[in-house]
Motif scaffolding. Sequence first.
Motif, PDB file in Angstrom:
ATOM      1  N   MET A   1     -16.983  -0.295   1.138  1.00 14.45           N
ATOM      2  CA  MET A   1     -15.703  -0.023   1.766  1.00 14.45           C
ATOM      3  C   MET A   1     -14.982   1.119   1.063  1.00 14.45           C
ATOM      4  SD  MET A   1     -13.470  -0.771   3.986  1.00 14.45           S
ATOM      5  CE  MET A   1     -11.758  -0.715   4.285  1.00 14.45           C
ATOM      6  N   ALA A   2     -14.964   1.091  -0.264  1.00 14.77           N
ATOM      7  CA  ALA A   2     -14.259   2.128  -1.012  1.00 14.77           C
ATOM      8  C   ALA A   2     -14.908   3.487  -0.823  1.00 14.77           C
ATOM      9  CB  ALA A   2     -14.210   1.767  -2.492  1.00 14.77           C
ATOM     10  N   ILE A   3     -16.238   3.504  -0.737  1.00  8.88           N
ATOM     11  CA  ILE A   3     -16.937   4.779  -0.569  1.00  8.88           C
ATOM     12  C   ILE A   3     -16.642   5.356   0.815  1.00  8.88           C
ATOM     13  CG2 ILE A   3     -19.206   5.850  -0.341  1.00  8.88           C
ATOM     14  CD1 ILE A   3     -20.174   4.021  -2.547  1.00  8.88           C
ATOM     15  N   SER A   4     -16.699   4.530   1.849  1.00  5.62           N
ATOM     16  CA  SER A   4     -16.464   5.058   3.197  1.00  5.62           C
ATOM     17  C   SER A   4     -15.027   5.526   3.361  1.00  5.62           C
ATOM     18  CB  SER A   4     -16.817   4.014   4.252  1.00  5.62           C
ATOM     19  OG  SER A   4     -15.990   2.884   4.129  1.00  5.62           O
ATOM     20  N   LEU A   5     -14.082   4.818   2.746  1.00  7.97           N
ATOM     21  CA  LEU A   5     -12.685   5.238   2.810  1.00  7.97           C
ATOM     22  C   LEU A   5     -12.502   6.565   2.075  1.00  7.97           C
ATOM     23  CD1 LEU A   5      -9.850   4.551   3.760  1.00  7.97           C
ATOM     24  CD2 LEU A   5      -9.514   3.326   1.635  1.00  7.97           C
ATOM     25  N   SER A   6     -13.175   6.725   0.951  1.00  2.00           N
ATOM     26  CA  SER A   6     -13.089   7.974   0.199  1.00  2.00           C
ATOM     27  C   SER A   6     -13.682   9.134   0.989  1.00  2.00           C
ATOM     28  CB  SER A   6     -13.831   7.843  -1.137  1.00  2.00           C
ATOM     29  OG  SER A   6     -13.260   6.832  -1.919  1.00  2.00           O
ATOM     30  N   VAL A   7     -14.784   8.887   1.665  1.00  2.62           N
ATOM     31  CA  VAL A   7     -15.422   9.938   2.466  1.00  2.62           C
ATOM     32  C   VAL A   7     -14.516  10.337   3.623  1.00  2.62           C
ATOM     33  CG1 VAL A   7     -17.370  10.448   3.992  1.00  2.62           C
ATOM     34  CG2 VAL A   7     -17.766   9.305   1.820  1.00  2.62           C
ATOM     35  N   VAL A   8     -13.911   9.352   4.277  1.00  2.00           N
ATOM     36  CA  VAL A   8     -13.000   9.649   5.380  1.00  2.00           C
ATOM     37  C   VAL A   8     -11.811  10.464   4.885  1.00  2.00           C
ATOM     38  CG1 VAL A   8     -11.384   8.597   7.005  1.00  2.00           C
ATOM     39  CG2 VAL A   8     -13.677   7.684   6.788  1.00  2.00           C
ATOM     40  N   LEU A   9     -11.252  10.096   3.757  1.00  2.00           N
ATOM     41  CA  LEU A   9     -10.121  10.827   3.196  1.00  2.00           C
ATOM     42  C   LEU A   9     -10.529  12.251   2.819  1.00  2.00           C
ATOM     43  CD1 LEU A   9      -7.169  10.705   2.312  1.00  2.00           C
ATOM     44  CD2 LEU A   9      -7.959   9.893   0.095  1.00  2.00           C
ATOM     45  N   LEU A  10     -11.680  12.402   2.199  1.00  2.00           N
ATOM     46  CA  LEU A  10     -12.165  13.731   1.821  1.00  2.00           C
ATOM     47  C   LEU A  10     -12.383  14.603   3.052  1.00  2.00           C
ATOM     48  CD1 LEU A  10     -13.249  15.704  -0.332  1.00  2.00           C
ATOM     49  CD2 LEU A  10     -15.494  14.673   0.049  1.00  2.00           C
ATOM     50  N   LEU A  11     -13.016  14.056   4.088  1.00  2.00           N
ATOM     51  CA  LEU A  11     -13.256  14.831   5.298  1.00  2.00           C
ATOM     52  C   LEU A  11     -11.956  15.176   6.014  1.00  2.00           C
ATOM     53  CD1 LEU A  11     -16.439  13.050   6.671  1.00  2.00           C
ATOM     54  CD2 LEU A  11     -16.297  15.293   5.577  1.00  2.00           C
ATOM     55  N   ALA A  12     -10.988  14.281   5.970  1.00  2.00           N
ATOM     56  CA  ALA A  12      -9.682  14.577   6.577  1.00  2.00           C
ATOM     57  C   ALA A  12      -8.995  15.718   5.841  1.00  2.00           C
ATOM     58  CB  ALA A  12      -8.808  13.334   6.558  1.00  2.00           C
ATOM     59  N   ILE A  13      -9.071  15.716   4.532  1.00  2.08           N
ATOM     60  CA  ILE A  13      -8.468  16.798   3.746  1.00  2.08           C
ATOM     61  C   ILE A  13      -9.159  18.125   4.054  1.00  2.08           C
ATOM     62  CG2 ILE A  13      -8.185  17.688   1.399  1.00  2.08           C
ATOM     63  CD1 ILE A  13      -7.720  14.745   0.534  1.00  2.08           C
ATOM     64  N   ILE A  14     -10.482  18.110   4.119  1.00  2.85           N
ATOM     65  CA  ILE A  14     -11.226  19.334   4.446  1.00  2.85           C
ATOM     66  C   ILE A  14     -10.852  19.835   5.834  1.00  2.85           C
ATOM     67  CG2 ILE A  14     -13.531  20.241   4.938  1.00  2.85           C
ATOM     68  CD1 ILE A  14     -14.557  18.434   2.673  1.00  2.85           C
ATOM     69  N   LEU A  15     -10.718  18.914   6.780  1.00  4.39           N
ATOM     70  CA  LEU A  15     -10.334  19.292   8.143  1.00  4.39           C
ATOM     71  C   LEU A  15      -8.956  19.929   8.176  1.00  4.39           C
ATOM     72  CD1 LEU A  15     -11.075  19.239  11.146  1.00  4.39           C
ATOM     73  CD2 LEU A  15     -10.055  16.967  11.249  1.00  4.39           C
ATOM     74  N   VAL A  16      -8.011  19.377   7.445  1.00  5.20           N
ATOM     75  CA  VAL A  16      -6.662  19.951   7.400  1.00  5.20           C
ATOM     76  C   VAL A  16      -6.691  21.331   6.761  1.00  5.20           C
ATOM     77  CG1 VAL A  16      -4.382  19.688   6.347  1.00  5.20           C
ATOM     78  CG2 VAL A  16      -5.453  17.745   7.470  1.00  5.20           C
ATOM     79  N   VAL A  17      -7.438  21.489   5.688  1.00  5.78           N
ATOM     80  CA  VAL A  17      -7.528  22.793   5.018  1.00  5.78           C
ATOM     81  C   VAL A  17      -8.144  23.833   5.951  1.00  5.78           C
ATOM     82  CG1 VAL A  17      -8.692  24.042   3.147  1.00  5.78           C
ATOM     83  CG2 VAL A  17      -7.557  21.873   2.676  1.00  5.78           C
ATOM     84  N   LEU A  18      -9.199  23.454   6.669  1.00  4.81           N
ATOM     85  CA  LEU A  18      -9.827  24.392   7.604  1.00  4.81           C
ATOM     86  C   LEU A  18      -8.895  24.751   8.755  1.00  4.81           C
ATOM     87  CD1 LEU A  18     -13.461  22.994   7.800  1.00  4.81           C
ATOM     88  CD2 LEU A  18     -12.719  25.121   6.731  1.00  4.81           C
ATOM     89  N   LEU A  19      -8.140  23.782   9.238  1.00  4.98           N
ATOM     90  CA  LEU A  19      -7.191  24.070  10.317  1.00  4.98           C
ATOM     91  C   LEU A  19      -6.083  24.995   9.848  1.00  4.98           C
ATOM     92  CD1 LEU A  19      -6.854  20.599  12.046  1.00  4.98           C
ATOM     93  CD2 LEU A  19      -7.645  22.710  13.098  1.00  4.98           C
ATOM     94  N   ARG A  20      -5.534  24.730   8.676  1.00  4.67           N
ATOM     95  CA  ARG A  20      -4.438  25.559   8.163  1.00  4.67           C
ATOM     96  C   ARG A  20      -4.908  26.950   7.765  1.00  4.67           C
ATOM     97  NH1 ARG A  20       0.616  23.412   7.363  1.00  4.67           N
ATOM     98  NH2 ARG A  20       0.671  21.161   7.525  1.00  4.67           N
ATOM     99  N   GLY A  21      -6.150  27.049   7.294  1.00  5.28           N
ATOM    100  CA  GLY A  21      -6.689  28.334   6.881  1.00  5.28           C
ATOM    101  C   GLY A  21      -7.125  29.208   8.040  1.00  5.28           C
TER     102      GLY A  21
END
Length: 64
Positions: A1-21
């Motif tokens: 559970m902790a790993i999947s939540l971490s992956v989702v959070l990491l991918l969300a951050i990457i998605l936001v950075v790519l959108l803003r950039g």
Amino acid sequence: MAISLSVVLLLAIILVVLLRGGSLKAGPAIVAVLFGFFLASTGMAQPISRFLDSIAQTINSISF
């Protein structure tokens, strides 16, 4: 559970950075999110989850 939540959070951050950039437009980002959402409800979800878990365990077992 902790790993999947971490992956989702990491991918969300990457998605936001790519959108803003400007590297990723809103349309393709929405398509990617919807693809992931619908992929999670298919039979491929379990093998993908096992594969990612095995990668996480392999990385965790590496000692420097």
